[in-house]
Design an enzyme around this catalytic site. Structure first.
Site, PDB file in Angstrom:
ATOM      1  N   ASN A 102      -3.093  -5.525   2.515  1.00  8.49           N
ATOM      2  CA  ASN A 102      -3.366  -4.516   3.542  1.00  8.49           C
ATOM      3  C   ASN A 102      -4.869  -4.533   3.798  1.00  8.49           C
ATOM      4  OD1 ASN A 102      -3.660  -2.280   5.142  1.00  8.49           O
ATOM      5  ND2 ASN A 102      -3.225  -0.784   3.511  1.00  8.49           N
ATOM      6  N   TRP A 103      -5.244  -5.158   4.909  1.00 12.08           N
ATOM      7  CA  TRP A 103      -6.689  -5.324   5.195  1.00 12.08           C
ATOM      8  C   TRP A 103      -7.328  -4.027   5.686  1.00 12.08           C
ATOM      9  CZ3 TRP A 103      -7.518 -10.666   8.079  1.00 12.08           C
ATOM     10  CH2 TRP A 103      -7.116 -11.697   7.229  1.00 12.08           C
ATOM     11  N   LYS A 104      -6.524  -3.045   6.034  1.00 11.25           N
ATOM     12  CA  LYS A 104      -7.030  -1.773   6.587  1.00 11.25           C
ATOM     13  C   LYS A 104      -7.948  -2.066   7.779  1.00 11.25           C
ATOM     14  CE  LYS A 104      -6.573   0.096   1.994  1.00 11.25           C
ATOM     15  NZ  LYS A 104      -6.751   1.221   1.129  1.00 11.25           N
ATOM     16  N   HIS A 135       1.588   4.766   5.094  1.00  9.99           N
ATOM     17  CA  HIS A 135       0.512   4.592   4.106  1.00  9.99           C
ATOM     18  C   HIS A 135      -0.161   5.951   3.863  1.00  9.99           C
ATOM     19  CE1 HIS A 135      -3.240   3.334   2.264  1.00  9.99           C
ATOM     20  NE2 HIS A 135      -2.623   2.205   1.953  1.00  9.99           N
ATOM     21  N   GLU A 185      -3.106   6.793   3.668  1.00  9.88           N
ATOM     22  CA  GLU A 185      -4.245   7.090   4.558  1.00  9.88           C
ATOM     23  C   GLU A 185      -3.747   7.600   5.906  1.00  9.88           C
ATOM     24  OE1 GLU A 185      -6.135   3.287   4.079  1.00  9.88           O
ATOM     25  OE2 GLU A 185      -6.575   3.806   1.995  1.00  9.88           O
ATOM     26  N   GLU A 230       2.886   3.772  -4.043  1.00 13.54           N
ATOM     27  CA  GLU A 230       1.429   3.724  -4.136  1.00 13.54           C
ATOM     28  C   GLU A 230       0.901   5.096  -4.552  1.00 13.54           C
ATOM     29  OE1 GLU A 230      -0.258   0.306  -1.612  1.00 13.54           O
ATOM     30  OE2 GLU A 230      -0.230   2.096  -0.374  1.00 13.54           O
ATOM     31  N   GLY A 260      -7.658   2.397  -4.025  1.00 13.29           N
ATOM     32  CA  GLY A 260      -9.089   2.209  -3.780  1.00 13.29           C
ATOM     33  C   GLY A 260      -9.974   2.840  -4.835  1.00 13.29           C
ATOM     34  N   SER A 273      -4.956  -0.361  -6.530  1.00 12.90           N
ATOM     35  CA  SER A 273      -5.945  -1.102  -7.324  1.00 12.90           C
ATOM     36  C   SER A 273      -5.349  -2.301  -8.080  1.00 12.90           C
ATOM     37  CB  SER A 273      -6.679  -0.152  -8.283  1.00 12.90           C
ATOM     38  OG  SER A 273      -7.389   0.824  -7.547  1.00 12.90           O
ATOM     39  N   GLY A 286      -4.719  -3.672  -1.411  1.00  7.62           N
ATOM     40  CA  GLY A 286      -5.749  -3.297  -0.449  1.00  7.62           C
ATOM     41  C   GLY A 286      -7.022  -4.095  -0.661  1.00  7.62           C
ATOM     42  N   GLY A 287      -7.980  -3.511  -1.371  1.00  9.95           N
ATOM     43  CA  GLY A 287      -9.312  -4.106  -1.553  1.00  9.95           C
ATOM     44  C   GLY A 287      -9.288  -5.564  -1.989  1.00  9.95           C
TER      45      GLY A 287
HETATM   46  C1  PEP Z   1      -3.547   0.141  -0.263  1.00  8.96           C
HETATM   47  O1  PEP Z   1      -4.352   0.630   0.502  1.00  8.96           O
HETATM   48  O2  PEP Z   1      -2.379  -0.059   0.104  1.00  8.96           O
HETATM   49  C2  PEP Z   1      -4.009  -0.189  -1.600  1.00  8.96           C
HETATM   50  C3  PEP Z   1      -3.123  -0.374  -2.533  1.00  8.96           C
HETATM   51  O3  PEP Z   1      -5.362  -0.267  -1.772  1.00  8.96           O
HETATM   52  P1  PEP Z   1      -6.133  -0.771  -3.105  1.00  8.96           P
HETATM   53  O4  PEP Z   1      -5.431  -2.019  -3.565  1.00  8.96           O
HETATM   54  O5  PEP Z   1      -7.530  -1.046  -2.650  1.00  8.96           O
HETATM   55  O6  PEP Z   1      -6.039   0.322  -4.106  1.00  8.96           O
END
Ligand code: PEP
Length: 253
Positions: free
Chosen positions: A9-11, A97, A99, A169, A175, A215, A236-237
């Protein structure tokens, strides 16, 4: 057998050029790994969908979107329809998500509609659920996650729910660098699968992929992915760094 999936997930990150470079690096590094037993999906910002879809071509890597409208067409300035994604041959879309829930007020009722439009457009939704820290600390996380699943998904038929991927999640792990332990992930995934089984029966629940997100990195991926009810990750990251992301894909073996 349920599908193993690693989705990035590049956001809201990357310029177009950076996005193309990241995609070529991932394609080069995954080689034959992607597509064999693990589906690899890059969920990228809307403006890059077309060019990255062309870039991945017939390679095993798939491109997905990060959201879509609950409406099919019309006067909804700034929105993107699931039918537009379908017309672009984009097969996946992330919905719900945390966010989107937190910053854009998306709730179960709205997400149920988004799931419906996505299914009508033949997309596979990656439906996110998960509890904030306060709920985990209060010990009511299982109840909340079951409720999120019910609100958005339980109106679907058994045939429809098989086209949905669930991503658990925990919000406190997104994050933050603080991953759920493998045990915490497994426990919640088992709760989700049992809940799906209570509505759709065990055979259907066994077919639904449940991803862990929060994470995930190259160091913790393998332990998480060996849990029996963890069918992959939503990343994500770490999906913004080609080496790290590909190592996570390789940890799925
Ligand atoms: C996400 O935003 O779906 C996510 C899991 O982010 P991260 O891996 O950065 O925690």
């Amino acid at each position: 057998m349920r599908q193993k999936i690693v989705a990035g997930n590049w956001k809201m990150n990357k310029t177009e050029e950076e996005a193309q470079i990241l995609t070529s690096e991932i394609m080069a590094m995954t080689g034959d790994e992607a597509g064999t037993s693990t589906t690899v999906i890059l969920c990228v910002p809307f403006p890059f969908l077309g060019s990255l879809r062309n870039q991945v071509g017939n390679s095993p890597i798939k491109i997905g979107a990060q959201n879509c409208s609950e409406h099919q067409w019309g006067a909804y300035t700034g929105e993107v329809s699931a039918w537009m994604l379908k017309s672009m041959k984009i097969p996946y879309v992330i919905l719900g998500h945390s966010e989107r829930r937190q910053y854009f007020g998306e709730d179960g009722k709205l997400l149920a509609k988004k799931i419906d439009t996505s299914l009508a457009a033949d997309l596979i939704s990656i439906f996110c659920c998960g509890e904030p820290l306060s709920v985990r600390e209060a010990g009511t996380h299982e109840q909340l996650v079951k409720q999120q699943v019910e609100e958005a998904l339980f109106h679907l038929s058994a045939e429809q729910i098989k086209k949905v991927v669930v991503a658990y999640e925990p919000v406190w792990a997104i994050g933050t660098g603080k991953t759920a332990t493998a045990q915490q992930a497994q426990d919640m995934h088992a709760v989700i699968r049992k809940h799906l089984a209570s509505k759709y029966g065990g055979a259907v629940a066994e077919e639904i992929s449940i991803l862990y997100g929060g994470s995930v990195n190259a160091k913790n991926a393998q332990e998480l992915f060996t849990c029996p009810d963890v069918d992959g990750g939503l990343v994500g990251g770490a999906s913004l760094k080609s080496r790290e992301f590909v190592d996570i894909v390789k940890a799925m073996k």
